[in-house]
Design a protein around this motif. Structure first.
Motif, PDB file in Angstrom:
ATOM      1  N   ILE A   1      10.808   8.904   1.860  1.00  0.00           N
ATOM      2  CA  ILE A   1      11.679   7.888   2.434  1.00  0.00           C
ATOM      3  C   ILE A   1      12.367   7.175   1.270  1.00  0.00           C
ATOM      4  O   ILE A   1      11.696   6.653   0.386  1.00  0.00           O
ATOM      5  CB  ILE A   1      10.882   6.891   3.286  1.00  0.00           C
ATOM      6  N   THR A   2      13.688   7.186   1.271  1.00  0.00           N
ATOM      7  CA  THR A   2      14.448   6.556   0.192  1.00  0.00           C
ATOM      8  C   THR A   2      15.281   5.420   0.774  1.00  0.00           C
ATOM      9  O   THR A   2      15.929   5.585   1.810  1.00  0.00           O
ATOM     10  CB  THR A   2      15.371   7.578  -0.485  1.00  0.00           C
ATOM     11  N   TYR A   3      15.247   4.301   0.090  1.00  0.00           N
ATOM     12  CA  TYR A   3      16.096   3.173   0.467  1.00  0.00           C
ATOM     13  C   TYR A   3      16.818   2.739  -0.792  1.00  0.00           C
ATOM     14  O   TYR A   3      16.192   2.387  -1.786  1.00  0.00           O
ATOM     15  CB  TYR A   3      15.264   2.028   1.051  1.00  0.00           C
ATOM     16  N   ALA A   4      18.129   2.792  -0.783  1.00  0.00           N
ATOM     17  CA  ALA A   4      18.898   2.520  -1.994  1.00  0.00           C
ATOM     18  C   ALA A   4      20.134   1.699  -1.675  1.00  0.00           C
ATOM     19  O   ALA A   4      20.541   1.574  -0.529  1.00  0.00           O
ATOM     20  CB  ALA A   4      19.312   3.833  -2.646  1.00  0.00           C
ATOM     21  N   GLY A   5      20.714   1.171  -2.755  1.00  0.00           N
ATOM     22  CA  GLY A   5      22.002   0.532  -2.635  1.00  0.00           C
ATOM     23  C   GLY A   5      21.987  -0.933  -2.296  1.00  0.00           C
ATOM     24  O   GLY A   5      22.987  -1.474  -1.861  1.00  0.00           O
ATOM     25  N   VAL A   6      20.873  -1.597  -2.483  1.00  0.00           N
ATOM     26  CA  VAL A   6      20.839  -3.031  -2.229  1.00  0.00           C
ATOM     27  C   VAL A   6      21.341  -3.748  -3.469  1.00  0.00           C
ATOM     28  O   VAL A   6      20.840  -3.540  -4.577  1.00  0.00           O
ATOM     29  CB  VAL A   6      19.409  -3.500  -1.873  1.00  0.00           C
ATOM     30  N   THR A   7      22.346  -4.589  -3.315  1.00  0.00           N
ATOM     31  CA  THR A   7      22.933  -5.295  -4.439  1.00  0.00           C
ATOM     32  C   THR A   7      22.953  -6.779  -4.132  1.00  0.00           C
ATOM     33  O   THR A   7      23.345  -7.185  -3.041  1.00  0.00           O
ATOM     34  CB  THR A   7      24.369  -4.797  -4.685  1.00  0.00           C
TER      35      THR A   7
ATOM     36  N   GLY B   1       0.802  -1.217   0.000  1.00  0.00           N
ATOM     37  CA  GLY B   1       0.000   0.000   0.000  1.00  0.00           C
ATOM     38  C   GLY B   1       0.834   1.265   0.000  1.00  0.00           C
ATOM     39  O   GLY B   1       0.377   2.314   0.434  1.00  0.00           O
ATOM     40  N   LEU B   2       2.072   1.179  -0.501  1.00  0.00           N
ATOM     41  CA  LEU B   2       2.957   2.334  -0.514  1.00  0.00           C
ATOM     42  C   LEU B   2       2.858   3.075  -1.843  1.00  0.00           C
ATOM     43  O   LEU B   2       2.734   2.462  -2.901  1.00  0.00           O
ATOM     44  CB  LEU B   2       4.402   1.896  -0.290  1.00  0.00           C
ATOM     45  N   LYS B   3       2.932   4.403  -1.746  1.00  0.00           N
ATOM     46  CA  LYS B   3       2.992   5.231  -2.944  1.00  0.00           C
ATOM     47  C   LYS B   3       4.454   5.557  -3.195  1.00  0.00           C
ATOM     48  O   LYS B   3       5.108   6.149  -2.345  1.00  0.00           O
ATOM     49  CB  LYS B   3       2.205   6.526  -2.759  1.00  0.00           C
ATOM     50  N   GLY B   4       4.961   5.163  -4.339  1.00  0.00           N
ATOM     51  CA  GLY B   4       6.356   5.438  -4.613  1.00  0.00           C
ATOM     52  C   GLY B   4       6.821   4.815  -5.909  1.00  0.00           C
ATOM     53  O   GLY B   4       6.062   4.135  -6.605  1.00  0.00           O
ATOM     54  N   THR B   5       8.079   5.065  -6.211  1.00  0.00           N
ATOM     55  CA  THR B   5       8.681   4.534  -7.419  1.00  0.00           C
ATOM     56  C   THR B   5       9.998   3.867  -7.061  1.00  0.00           C
ATOM     57  O   THR B   5      10.647   4.234  -6.080  1.00  0.00           O
ATOM     58  CB  THR B   5       8.954   5.650  -8.447  1.00  0.00           C
ATOM     59  N   GLY B   6      10.375   2.913  -7.876  1.00  0.00           N
ATOM     60  CA  GLY B   6      11.635   2.223  -7.654  1.00  0.00           C
ATOM     61  C   GLY B   6      12.231   1.775  -8.969  1.00  0.00           C
ATOM     62  O   GLY B   6      11.563   1.793 -10.008  1.00  0.00           O
ATOM     63  N   ILE B   7      13.488   1.393  -8.899  1.00  0.00           N
ATOM     64  CA  ILE B   7      14.167   0.936 -10.115  1.00  0.00           C
ATOM     65  C   ILE B   7      15.097  -0.217  -9.754  1.00  0.00           C
ATOM     66  O   ILE B   7      15.696  -0.241  -8.681  1.00  0.00           O
ATOM     67  CB  ILE B   7      14.959   2.092 -10.774  1.00  0.00           C
TER      68      ILE B   7
ATOM     69  N   TYR C   1      22.768  -7.115  -9.416  1.00  0.00           N
ATOM     70  CA  TYR C   1      21.615  -6.240  -9.621  1.00  0.00           C
ATOM     71  C   TYR C   1      21.465  -5.321  -8.421  1.00  0.00           C
ATOM     72  O   TYR C   1      21.628  -5.733  -7.276  1.00  0.00           O
ATOM     73  CB  TYR C   1      20.338  -7.072  -9.816  1.00  0.00           C
ATOM     74  N   GLN C   2      21.166  -4.071  -8.738  1.00  0.00           N
ATOM     75  CA  GLN C   2      21.030  -3.058  -7.712  1.00  0.00           C
ATOM     76  C   GLN C   2      19.630  -2.462  -7.812  1.00  0.00           C
ATOM     77  O   GLN C   2      19.124  -2.228  -8.908  1.00  0.00           O
ATOM     78  CB  GLN C   2      22.073  -1.963  -7.907  1.00  0.00           C
ATOM     79  N   SER C   3      19.011  -2.224  -6.665  1.00  0.00           N
ATOM     80  CA  SER C   3      17.670  -1.643  -6.682  1.00  0.00           C
ATOM     81  C   SER C   3      17.562  -0.548  -5.629  1.00  0.00           C
ATOM     82  O   SER C   3      18.312  -0.524  -4.650  1.00  0.00           O
ATOM     83  CB  SER C   3      16.614  -2.713  -6.446  1.00  0.00           C
ATOM     84  N   SER C   4      16.632   0.355  -5.872  1.00  0.00           N
ATOM     85  CA  SER C   4      16.365   1.434  -4.927  1.00  0.00           C
ATOM     86  C   SER C   4      14.899   1.833  -5.057  1.00  0.00           C
ATOM     87  O   SER C   4      14.258   1.561  -6.070  1.00  0.00           O
ATOM     88  CB  SER C   4      17.267   2.639  -5.193  1.00  0.00           C
ATOM     89  N   VAL C   5      14.387   2.467  -4.022  1.00  0.00           N
ATOM     90  CA  VAL C   5      12.985   2.873  -4.018  1.00  0.00           C
ATOM     91  C   VAL C   5      12.851   4.192  -3.259  1.00  0.00           C
ATOM     92  O   VAL C   5      13.629   4.487  -2.352  1.00  0.00           O
ATOM     93  CB  VAL C   5      12.073   1.784  -3.396  1.00  0.00           C
ATOM     94  N   LYS C   6      11.882   4.972  -3.672  1.00  0.00           N
ATOM     95  CA  LYS C   6      11.551   6.223  -2.989  1.00  0.00           C
ATOM     96  C   LYS C   6      10.043   6.210  -2.761  1.00  0.00           C
ATOM     97  O   LYS C   6       9.272   6.149  -3.717  1.00  0.00           O
ATOM     98  CB  LYS C   6      11.954   7.430  -3.831  1.00  0.00           C
ATOM     99  N   VAL C   7       9.620   6.225  -1.507  1.00  0.00           N
ATOM    100  CA  VAL C   7       8.205   6.195  -1.165  1.00  0.00           C
ATOM    101  C   VAL C   7       7.838   7.466  -0.406  1.00  0.00           C
ATOM    102  O   VAL C   7       8.698   8.142   0.158  1.00  0.00           O
ATOM    103  CB  VAL C   7       7.825   4.948  -0.331  1.00  0.00           C
ATOM    104  N   THR C   8       6.557   7.772  -0.392  1.00  0.00           N
ATOM    105  CA  THR C   8       6.051   8.952   0.283  1.00  0.00           C
ATOM    106  C   THR C   8       5.218   8.522   1.483  1.00  0.00           C
ATOM    107  O   THR C   8       4.310   7.708   1.348  1.00  0.00           O
ATOM    108  CB  THR C   8       5.193   9.796  -0.677  1.00  0.00           C
ATOM    109  N   PHE C   9       5.539   9.077   2.642  1.00  0.00           N
ATOM    110  CA  PHE C   9       4.798   8.805   3.871  1.00  0.00           C
ATOM    111  C   PHE C   9       4.035  10.064   4.253  1.00  0.00           C
ATOM    112  O   PHE C   9       4.595  11.151   4.308  1.00  0.00           O
ATOM    113  CB  PHE C   9       5.765   8.413   4.991  1.00  0.00           C
ATOM    114  N   THR C  10       2.737   9.916   4.514  1.00  0.00           N
ATOM    115  CA  THR C  10       1.910  11.041   4.942  1.00  0.00           C
ATOM    116  C   THR C  10       1.536  10.845   6.411  1.00  0.00           C
ATOM    117  O   THR C  10       0.841   9.884   6.742  1.00  0.00           O
ATOM    118  CB  THR C  10       0.637  11.145   4.082  1.00  0.00           C
ATOM    119  N   PRO C  11       1.999  11.717   7.304  1.00  0.00           N
ATOM    120  CA  PRO C  11       1.661  11.580   8.720  1.00  0.00           C
ATOM    121  C   PRO C  11       0.161  11.746   8.951  1.00  0.00           C
ATOM    122  O   PRO C  11      -0.547  12.376   8.147  1.00  0.00           O
ATOM    123  CB  PRO C  11       2.432  12.715   9.398  1.00  0.00           C
TER     124      PRO C  11
END
Length: 148
Positions: free
Chosen positions: A137-143, A88-94, A104-114
């Motif tokens: 919220i960004t989580y990146a660099g997983v390989t 149920g997250l709003k966001g984009t990833g690659i 393979y490397q992946s990252s995601v950027k999601v939006t959190f609304t308080p």
């Protein structure tokens, strides 16, 4: 001075409540309740933000792992999109392959609304927002390296 009787025994003397102390409990409640509610709701919102971060992290890890198993960034991208939608997250990833490697490397950027994103405090200069409307919220660099 009146005495309270308890099962036929003489108890400690009791004092009648004076009119000056009749509203003390209500005043104490009025002073402490807003702070207690603020603490409770902040704790709930912090837990929701942590859950959003952990969900994004798990989506990224799963996408990198899937891409390395199937040797395909597009399969990993599909996995990432499915995990984000299921959470149920709003966001984009690659998901991308690291050049000249089987990794393979992946990252995601999601939006959190308080919960209280639109809460404001009235001041002389106008209403001041307590929290930002959205928190990125960004989580990146997983390989993950695929093994042949």
């Amino acid at each position: 001075m009146p005495f309270a009787l308890s099962h036929g025994h003489c108890a400690l003397p009791t004092k009648p409540r004076s009119a000056a102390h009749s509203g003390q409990n209500l005043v104490e409640l009025a002073l402490t309740l807003p702070l207690m509610l603020l603490l409770v709701f902040f704790t709930i919102d912090a837990g929701r933000a942590w859950m959003t971060y952990e969900s994004a992290k798990m989506a990224v890890r799963s996408a990198s792992y899937t891409a390395s198993i199937y040797h395909s960034a597009s399969v990993g991208q599909t996995q990432l999109n499915n995990k984000l939608a299921a959470s149920g997250l709003k966001g984009t990833g690659i998901v991308k392959q690291i050049p000249n490697q089987h990794a393979y490397q992946s990252s995601v950027k999601v939006t959190f609304t308080p919960l209280f994103a639109h809460l404001s405090i009235p001041t002389i200069s106008g209403p001041q927002r307590v929290l930002p409307a959205d928190i990125n919220i960004t989580y990146a660099g997983v390989t993950d390296v695929s093994v042949y």
